[in-house]
Design a protein around this motif. Structure first.
Motif, PDB file in Angstrom:
ATOM      1  N   TRP A 204       0.727  -1.381   0.608  1.00  0.00           N
ATOM      2  CA  TRP A 204       0.395  -0.255  -0.326  1.00  0.00           C
ATOM      3  C   TRP A 204       0.844   1.192   0.078  1.00  0.00           C
ATOM      4  O   TRP A 204       2.399   1.352   0.033  1.00  0.00           O
ATOM      5  N   GLU A 205       0.375   2.126  -0.070  1.00  0.00           N
ATOM      6  CA  GLU A 205       1.145   3.227  -0.419  1.00  0.00           C
ATOM      7  C   GLU A 205       0.152   4.700   0.224  1.00  0.00           C
ATOM      8  O   GLU A 205      -0.792   4.465   0.887  1.00  0.00           O
ATOM      9  N   GLN A 206       1.278   5.276   1.193  1.00  0.00           N
ATOM     10  CA  GLN A 206       0.674   6.504   1.572  1.00  0.00           C
ATOM     11  C   GLN A 206       1.750   8.316   1.189  1.00  0.00           C
ATOM     12  O   GLN A 206       2.417   7.818   0.949  1.00  0.00           O
ATOM     13  N   THR A 207       1.167   9.435   1.369  1.00  0.00           N
ATOM     14  CA  THR A 207       1.069  10.241   0.784  1.00  0.00           C
ATOM     15  C   THR A 207       1.594  11.298   1.747  1.00  0.00           C
ATOM     16  O   THR A 207       0.904  11.224   2.599  1.00  0.00           O
ATOM     17  N   TYR A 208       2.449  12.126   1.396  1.00  0.00           N
ATOM     18  CA  TYR A 208       3.368  12.675   2.391  1.00  0.00           C
ATOM     19  C   TYR A 208       2.943  14.002   2.099  1.00  0.00           C
ATOM     20  O   TYR A 208       3.846  13.978   1.150  1.00  0.00           O
ATOM     21  N   SER A 209       3.208  15.972   2.831  1.00  0.00           N
ATOM     22  CA  SER A 209       2.806  16.490   2.323  1.00  0.00           C
ATOM     23  C   SER A 209       4.702  16.739   2.700  1.00  0.00           C
ATOM     24  O   SER A 209       4.855  15.864   3.919  1.00  0.00           O
ATOM     25  N   THR A 210       5.754  17.915   2.666  1.00  0.00           N
ATOM     26  CA  THR A 210       7.201  17.661   3.843  1.00  0.00           C
ATOM     27  C   THR A 210       6.811  17.899   5.222  1.00  0.00           C
ATOM     28  O   THR A 210       7.410  16.556   5.524  1.00  0.00           O
ATOM     29  N   ARG A 211       5.783  18.564   5.416  1.00  0.00           N
ATOM     30  CA  ARG A 211       6.125  18.802   6.857  1.00  0.00           C
ATOM     31  C   ARG A 211       5.845  17.237   7.765  1.00  0.00           C
ATOM     32  O   ARG A 211       6.052  16.322   8.246  1.00  0.00           O
ATOM     33  N   ALA A 212       4.659  16.499   6.943  1.00  0.00           N
ATOM     34  CA  ALA A 212       4.220  15.652   7.236  1.00  0.00           C
ATOM     35  C   ALA A 212       5.159  13.970   6.946  1.00  0.00           C
ATOM     36  O   ALA A 212       6.008  13.473   8.475  1.00  0.00           O
ATOM     37  N   TYR A 213       6.134  14.333   5.532  1.00  0.00           N
ATOM     38  CA  TYR A 213       7.201  13.539   5.438  1.00  0.00           C
ATOM     39  C   TYR A 213       8.179  13.569   6.369  1.00  0.00           C
ATOM     40  O   TYR A 213       8.763  12.158   7.125  1.00  0.00           O
ATOM     41  N   LEU A 214       8.691  14.607   6.633  1.00  0.00           N
ATOM     42  CA  LEU A 214      10.299  15.369   7.598  1.00  0.00           C
ATOM     43  C   LEU A 214       9.571  14.507   8.936  1.00  0.00           C
ATOM     44  O   LEU A 214      10.128  13.966  10.068  1.00  0.00           O
ATOM     45  N   ASP A 215       7.975  14.157   9.567  1.00  0.00           N
ATOM     46  CA  ASP A 215       7.755  14.413  11.123  1.00  0.00           C
ATOM     47  C   ASP A 215       7.826  12.252  11.040  1.00  0.00           C
ATOM     48  O   ASP A 215       8.135  12.211  12.063  1.00  0.00           O
TER      49      ASP A 215
END
Ligand SMILES: C[S@@+](CC[C@H](N)C(=O)[O-])C[C@H]1O[C@@H](n2cnc3c(N)ncnc32)[C@H](O)[C@@H]1O
Length: 265
Positions: A204-215
């Motif tokens: 499965w895949e999950q999409t992240y904003s920049t902030r969410a990816y750094l978190d």
């Protein structure tokens, strides 16, 4: 990993339990449906969860109505898990290292560990799990892998950031295709206490904003254990890539592996 590294790294999760809770994903619904069917779980079942964190896997188990005892090393992670589970009198969260935890006399029908079993002492984890299970009970291990897919260009370019800031990164590392990650019964087999292991896999895949990816990255023990200047350099480098080349959004592909063994001895 040495024993000392394992003990240092496994203590990083509780440093920011709320961040972990916010940023870490849960697991596919189908995996829980399969777990319930394969382990024969019902409202009368007794479940032990090892390393529940903030309750990513505990919540779906709690909703089944069965008795759940969750053992968690970090008091901070356990506090967040208890907050989520306060409406479930069938769930107790105990703060302890599984290795040292004193189990109740009544055995469990299921012992489950989600993205946590590798943090437990390898000389203890399978044997002690078998000890607390009834005969015919199930040990279920949930492993999370980051696999090839998602925003592939980003992950190729991200390697440059890792090579610049994290000396532990093997040069030229690329994402592994899910098909190249084998199912592995060896730990069950070696113990001599479980029947043939059964496997299920979910991609499965999950999409992240920049902030969410750094978190998300800040929930990884590898990121947290970098010296501060390297960690900040790495996160800045990766954020630059997401913002500049991918309009502030990337997708990550996960492989969730479920491995089950039934206690025979
Ligand atoms: C990567 S997190 C996984 C948390 C959660 N199960 C999930 O699926 O996201 C690993 C968890 O195992 C806990 N842990 C590590 N070593 C442990 C031990 N020896 N006994 C109990 N819990 C442990 C950590 O504190 C952390 O909460």
């Amino acid at each position: 990993m040495t024993d000392i590294d394992r003990e240092l790294l496994r203590a990083t999760f509780g440093q920011d339990a709320d961040l972990y809770d916010r940023a870490r994903p849960g697991y596919p619904d189908q995996m829980f449906a399969d777990l319930v069917a394969l382990a024969g779980l019902g409202p009368q079942s007794r479940v032990l969860e090892i390393g529940c964190g903030t309750g990513q896997a505990t919540r779906p188990l709690a909703r089944l109505g069965c008795t759940v005892v969750a053992v968690e090393l970090s008091a901070e992670m356990a506090a967040v898990a208890r907050r989520h589970l306060r409406d479930f009198p069938n769930v107790t969260v105990e703060v302890a290292a599984f290795e040292e935890w004193t189990p109740p006399l009544t055995p469990f029908d299921l012992v489950v560990s989600a993205t946590a079993f590798h943090w437990i002492d390898p000389d203890v984890r399978v044997g002690k799990s078998a000890d607390v299970l009834r005969l015919g009970g199930t040990l279920a291990l949930i492993h999370s892998e980051h696999v090839a897919g998602g925003t592939e260009r980003f992950f190729v370019d991200a390697q440059g950031c890792y090579e610049r800031f994290d000396p532990r990164t093997p040069p030229g590392l690329r994402q592994t295709p899910a098909a190249d990650i084998p199912d592995d019964p060896s730990e069950f087999d070696r113990s001599g206490r479980f029947g043939p292991a059964r496997f299920r896999r979910y991609e499965w895949e999950q999409t992240y904003s920049t902030r969410a990816y750094l978190d998300l990255l800040m929930t990884y023990s590898g990121t947290r254990s970098l010296p501060r200047p390297a960690r900040e350099g790495l996160l800045e480098c990766l954020a630059g890539l997401v913002d500049r080349d991918h309009d502030g959004q990337v997708s990550k592909r996960y492989l969730t592996r479920l491995t089950l063994g039934q206690k025979t001895a």
